[in-house]
Write a protein that holds these residues in place. Structure first.
Motif, PDB file in Angstrom:
ATOM      1  N   VAL A 162      90.684  22.550  24.673  1.00  0.00           N
ATOM      2  CA  VAL A 162      90.969  23.547  23.630  1.00  0.00           C
ATOM      3  C   VAL A 162      91.677  24.753  24.243  1.00  0.00           C
ATOM      4  O   VAL A 162      92.612  25.310  23.661  1.00  0.00           O
ATOM      5  CB  VAL A 162      89.664  23.967  22.918  1.00  0.00           C
ATOM      6  CG1 VAL A 162      89.918  25.142  21.983  1.00  0.00           C
ATOM      7  CG2 VAL A 162      89.092  22.800  22.145  1.00  0.00           C
ATOM      8  N   TRP A 163      91.263  25.119  25.472  1.00  0.00           N
ATOM      9  CA  TRP A 163      91.903  26.260  26.138  1.00  0.00           C
ATOM     10  C   TRP A 163      93.387  25.966  26.350  1.00  0.00           C
ATOM     11  O   TRP A 163      94.248  26.802  26.073  1.00  0.00           O
ATOM     12  CB  TRP A 163      91.221  26.524  27.483  1.00  0.00           C
ATOM     13  CG  TRP A 163      91.660  27.803  28.131  1.00  0.00           C
ATOM     14  CD1 TRP A 163      91.135  29.041  27.932  1.00  0.00           C
ATOM     15  CD2 TRP A 163      92.745  27.965  29.058  1.00  0.00           C
ATOM     16  NE1 TRP A 163      91.813  29.970  28.667  1.00  0.00           N
ATOM     17  CE2 TRP A 163      92.806  29.344  29.374  1.00  0.00           C
ATOM     18  CE3 TRP A 163      93.660  27.098  29.649  1.00  0.00           C
ATOM     19  CZ2 TRP A 163      93.745  29.860  30.254  1.00  0.00           C
ATOM     20  CZ3 TRP A 163      94.603  27.613  30.527  1.00  0.00           C
ATOM     21  CH2 TRP A 163      94.639  28.986  30.827  1.00  0.00           C
ATOM     22  N   ILE A 164      93.694  24.758  26.841  1.00  0.00           N
ATOM     23  CA  ILE A 164      95.104  24.412  27.077  1.00  0.00           C
ATOM     24  C   ILE A 164      95.878  24.410  25.755  1.00  0.00           C
ATOM     25  O   ILE A 164      97.043  24.814  25.699  1.00  0.00           O
ATOM     26  CB  ILE A 164      95.218  23.039  27.778  1.00  0.00           C
ATOM     27  CG1 ILE A 164      94.625  23.126  29.181  1.00  0.00           C
ATOM     28  CG2 ILE A 164      96.677  22.584  27.854  1.00  0.00           C
ATOM     29  CD1 ILE A 164      94.637  21.815  29.940  1.00  0.00           C
ATOM     30  N   TRP A 165      95.222  23.992  24.674  1.00  0.00           N
ATOM     31  CA  TRP A 165      95.911  23.985  23.384  1.00  0.00           C
ATOM     32  C   TRP A 165      96.244  25.391  22.908  1.00  0.00           C
ATOM     33  O   TRP A 165      97.322  25.643  22.405  1.00  0.00           O
ATOM     34  CB  TRP A 165      95.022  23.339  22.304  1.00  0.00           C
ATOM     35  CG  TRP A 165      94.958  21.854  22.370  1.00  0.00           C
ATOM     36  CD1 TRP A 165      95.661  21.035  23.196  1.00  0.00           C
ATOM     37  CD2 TRP A 165      94.136  21.000  21.566  1.00  0.00           C
ATOM     38  NE1 TRP A 165      95.328  19.730  22.966  1.00  0.00           N
ATOM     39  CE2 TRP A 165      94.396  19.676  21.965  1.00  0.00           C
ATOM     40  CE3 TRP A 165      93.201  21.224  20.557  1.00  0.00           C
ATOM     41  CZ2 TRP A 165      93.759  18.590  21.383  1.00  0.00           C
ATOM     42  CZ3 TRP A 165      92.571  20.144  19.978  1.00  0.00           C
ATOM     43  CH2 TRP A 165      92.845  18.834  20.387  1.00  0.00           C
ATOM     44  N   LEU A 166      95.285  26.313  23.067  1.00  0.00           N
ATOM     45  CA  LEU A 166      95.403  27.596  22.374  1.00  0.00           C
ATOM     46  C   LEU A 166      95.933  28.746  23.226  1.00  0.00           C
ATOM     47  O   LEU A 166      96.722  29.560  22.755  1.00  0.00           O
ATOM     48  CB  LEU A 166      94.041  28.006  21.791  1.00  0.00           C
ATOM     49  CG  LEU A 166      93.436  27.043  20.768  1.00  0.00           C
ATOM     50  CD1 LEU A 166      92.085  27.559  20.304  1.00  0.00           C
ATOM     51  CD2 LEU A 166      94.366  26.876  19.579  1.00  0.00           C
ATOM     52  N   VAL A 167      95.483  28.836  24.492  1.00  0.00           N
ATOM     53  CA  VAL A 167      95.743  30.079  25.226  1.00  0.00           C
ATOM     54  C   VAL A 167      97.169  30.198  25.790  1.00  0.00           C
ATOM     55  O   VAL A 167      97.808  31.231  25.576  1.00  0.00           O
ATOM     56  CB  VAL A 167      94.660  30.308  26.304  1.00  0.00           C
ATOM     57  CG1 VAL A 167      94.989  31.540  27.128  1.00  0.00           C
ATOM     58  CG2 VAL A 167      93.301  30.473  25.634  1.00  0.00           C
ATOM     59  N   PRO A 168      97.716  29.181  26.487  1.00  0.00           N
ATOM     60  CA  PRO A 168      99.078  29.374  27.015  1.00  0.00           C
ATOM     61  C   PRO A 168     100.105  29.780  25.947  1.00  0.00           C
ATOM     62  O   PRO A 168     100.924  30.660  26.200  1.00  0.00           O
ATOM     63  CB  PRO A 168      99.421  28.014  27.641  1.00  0.00           C
ATOM     64  CG  PRO A 168      98.114  27.395  27.936  1.00  0.00           C
ATOM     65  CD  PRO A 168      97.169  27.877  26.876  1.00  0.00           C
TER      66      PRO A 168
END
Ligand SMILES: [Zn+2]
Lengths: 235, 440
Positions: free
Chosen positions: A94-100
């Protein structure tokens, strides 16, 4: 004072060309005034882009705390099962989906989608390492399905990206893509489970998709029908 | 409705128009507009700042910042220092940032002889902002040593604001019956190639009020009706040149100042829009016929009862219990989506005429002319606006598209009608005659 020979409007003394039609000003009696200030400032300024850092930090903190809490809980609760790996993996995905996308502006859509697909692949790999049966099914079954699904999503992203397509063609393409995905999914499942391909349910799905697409294409191609659809759906 | 408290932490509910404009707010778009006054001599920035500091306390509804609530956004008293006057730039009406520039939703600029005010539309409409601007100009001229009386709508900056000036006039005049117009037909969009962020191509035309008035009178119409008809004609011709399979109607959004129908001193939003249109699919309209259509449409549809029923419907929608409990982030998405189909697609553009900027003779002696710019539209199309002061009528086209067809044909039409037009623009003209866009 000079006039535009094309438009007949009076121009500002400092204008080199008519702002309406770009015709250059050529007045031998009165050359362009290069001393007076132009009617509008020439200095450009731009408001800075909205900072999304706070949101990114907040999201990262939330995901990290969820991952850490579950990791700690796992030490006490059923330590023989590494169940927290699933939660931590999901948090990373989820972090890779949302934060970058929040931090880096203007990542091209294909790169973003590629990153998302890699994240899904990594997560499924993580699961496969921890599930009975080992990584065999990952390579044989999950990876081909993820790659096919990813390729289709990438294709959809590129085709529908600029929003230039009509709603009708958009829907047609999405339904077609769904049919293609189900077709390949069954192909890979059959190959993995029975080592031979016997299309069953995917044929039904593909038939339904085709049945949905054909009328759409007809409506799209026939102007009067298309006009009617536009009117009915206010498109 | 300000909460009266000792520490001045007043807050205002957004009015009906404010809800719409905040819902449309995006990183690359804000509903903004700009008024400028061109003075008789170069602006003294220090005097202007002093005048601003004296004027702002009189107008607390402009001294606000935007706050995001859970269910509604609201305006809160802004106690940050400022606003400060700044040197002007070439690309006006840039989007606002709620968190930057101390959260100010109004901006002040100076350039040579021009004083400019930019206002976020959720704060106030044109007529409301002009009250602030007129007062600021009066105080500025006093700072320069001129004797300026508090007449012609100049507010006395030494008195506290009247409660009526801060009211939500929509809520005050809400009626019993609401009118929901059916869906309007999709109009010719009149869009062009978007320029890169952030460019607002602005072209101003200056004409004589007397000349336009006389011309309008010869068609039996007012200046607003006449110029609306010219713009419709221009866009009709443009669509015709593109030779589409089926010509769409050309419709304009014409904001109506409700203060002239429902007496209110409010300096916040109090407007509605009318939608005169011409459908070329029915057959060709001559120009006098278009003027007559616009004239009769506006006379027939713009009346007290009808206007009240329309804004009653809008306000009811806003106070609907079900609608209220939707979190504001979804509500804004919803409002913005509805706006696309009801506020963008049925229109080919906007034309707003602010009319005469009334000032006392003492002030008029120092103001050469007034200018107005409507900021960018949600799609790359031009907006048109006009305002007059003395005998100079300013007509401005502004948009984020690179083509200049609409304004070019509009001003050429006026020239063919025998009206003298002077044109100024912030477009960068290449001296070699090259242009970024193909032009005729
Ligand atoms: Zn020209």
């Amino acid at each position: 004072m000079s006039y535009c020979v094309n438009c007949g409007v009076e121009l500002d003394g400092t204008a080199h060309a008519c702002p309406l039609c770009q015709t250059p000003v050529m007045n031998p009696r009165q050359p362009v005034d290069t001393f007076s200030p132009p009617p509008f400032p020439t200095r450009r300024k731009e408001v800075p882009p909205v900072s999304k850092r706070i949101l990114a930090v907040l999201l990262s903190a939330m995901l990290a705390s969820a991952a850490v809490c579950c990791g700690v809980l796992n030490l006490v609760l059923k330590p023989e099962l590494h169940w927290s790996v699933f939660v931590i993996g999901a948090a990373i995905m989820v972090w890779i989906w949302l934060v970058p996308p929040l931090l880096l502006r203007g990542i091209p859509l294909p790169v973003r989608l590629l990153l998302d697909i890699v994240a899904v692949g990594l997560y499924v790999y993580l699961i496969s390492r921890d599930v009975r049966g080992g990584t065999g099914w990952f390579l044989g079954l999950a990876l081909p399905i993820i790659l096919t699904g990813g390729a289709v999503v990438l294709f959809l992203g590129l085709v529908l990206q600029n929003g230039k397509r009509s709603i009708l063609s958009g829907i047609t393409i999405v339904i077609g893509a769904a049919g293609a995905v189900s077709f390949f999914a069954e192909l890979f499942v059959d190959r993995w489970l029975y080592q031979c391909w016997t299309p069953e349910w995917s044929l039904i799905v593909v038939t339904i998709c085709a049945a949905l697409i054909v009328p759409l294409i007809i409506v799209r191609r026939v102007p009067s029908l298309r006009e009617e659809a536009r009117r009915r759906f206010h498109m | 409705m300000p909460r009266q408290r000792e520490d001045h932490k007043d807050w205002y509910k957004l009015d009906n128009a404010g809800v719409l404009y905040t819902a449309l707010q995006k990183e690359e778009y804000s509903a903004l507009y700009r008024f400028s006054a061109v003075m008789d001599r170069p602006v003294d920035p220090a005097a202007l700042q002093r005048a601003l500091d004296k004027t702002m306390p009189r107008f607390p509804s402009f001294r606000v910042r935007m706050r995001r609530g859970y269910f509604w956004n609201y305006l809160e008293f802004n106690d940050a220092p400022g606003p400060f006057v700044k040197e002007d730039m070439s690309n006006p009406c840039q989007p606002v940032r709620y968190r930057e520039d101390s959260g100010w939703l109004i901006r002040f600029f100076y350039y040579e002889r021009r004083i400019s005010l930019e206002v976020f539309h959720a704060v106030s409409d044109g007529a409301g902002s002009l009250v602030l601007f007129r007062t600021l100009l009066a105080v500025y001229l006093r700072e320069l040593g001129h004797e300026i009386p508090n007449t012609c709508g100049v507010r006395d900056v030494d008195t506290p604001p009247e409660p009526e000036e801060l009211e939500d006039a929509y809520a005050r005049y809400i009626g019993k019956t609401s009118l929901h117009g059916g869906r309007e037909r999709t109009a010719y969009p009149n869009t062009g190639t978007p320029e890169p962020f952030y460019t607002l191509n602005t072209t101003m035309g200056f004409v004589s009020v007397a000349q336009v008035k006389e011309k309008a009178k010869s068609y039996g119409a007012s200046v607003t009706e006449y110029l609306t008809a010219v713009l419709i004609q221009t866009i009709l011709d443009k669509q015709h040149r593109e030779n589409p399979r089926r010509e769409k109607p050309v419709a304009l959004a014409i904001p109506i100042d409700l203060r002239s129908f429902f007496p209110s001193e409010t300096v916040r939003n109090f407007i509605l829009t009318a939608r005169p249109s011409i459908d070329p699919a029915l057959g060709e309209y001559s120009f006098p016929e278009i003027v007559a259509q616009v004239h009769h449409y506006l006379r027939l549809n713009v009346n007290r009862q009808r206007l009240r029923a329309v804004f009653t419907g809008n306000v009811r929608y806003q106070s609907n219990k079900l609608f209220t409990i939707i979190p504001s982030i979804f509500k804004n998405r919803g409002v913005s989506f509805v706006y696309k189909s009801t506020g963008v697609r049925p229109y080919s553009g906007t034309y707003t005429n602010l009319g005469v900027f009334q000032v006392s003779p003492e002030m008029a002696a120092h103001i050469e002319r007034m200018e107005i710019i409507l900021g960018q539209a949600t799609v790359p199309r031009v907006h048109c606006a006009s305002i007059s002061c003395g005998d100079i009528l300013n007509i401005t086209f502004a948009g984020t598209l690179c083509e200049s067809d609409t304004e070019r044909e509009f001003f050429r039409f006026l020239v063919r009608e025998g009206i003298h037009v002077r044109v100024e623009s912030n477009r960068r003209c290449d001296p070699k005659g090259g242009s970024p866009c193909p032009t005729a």
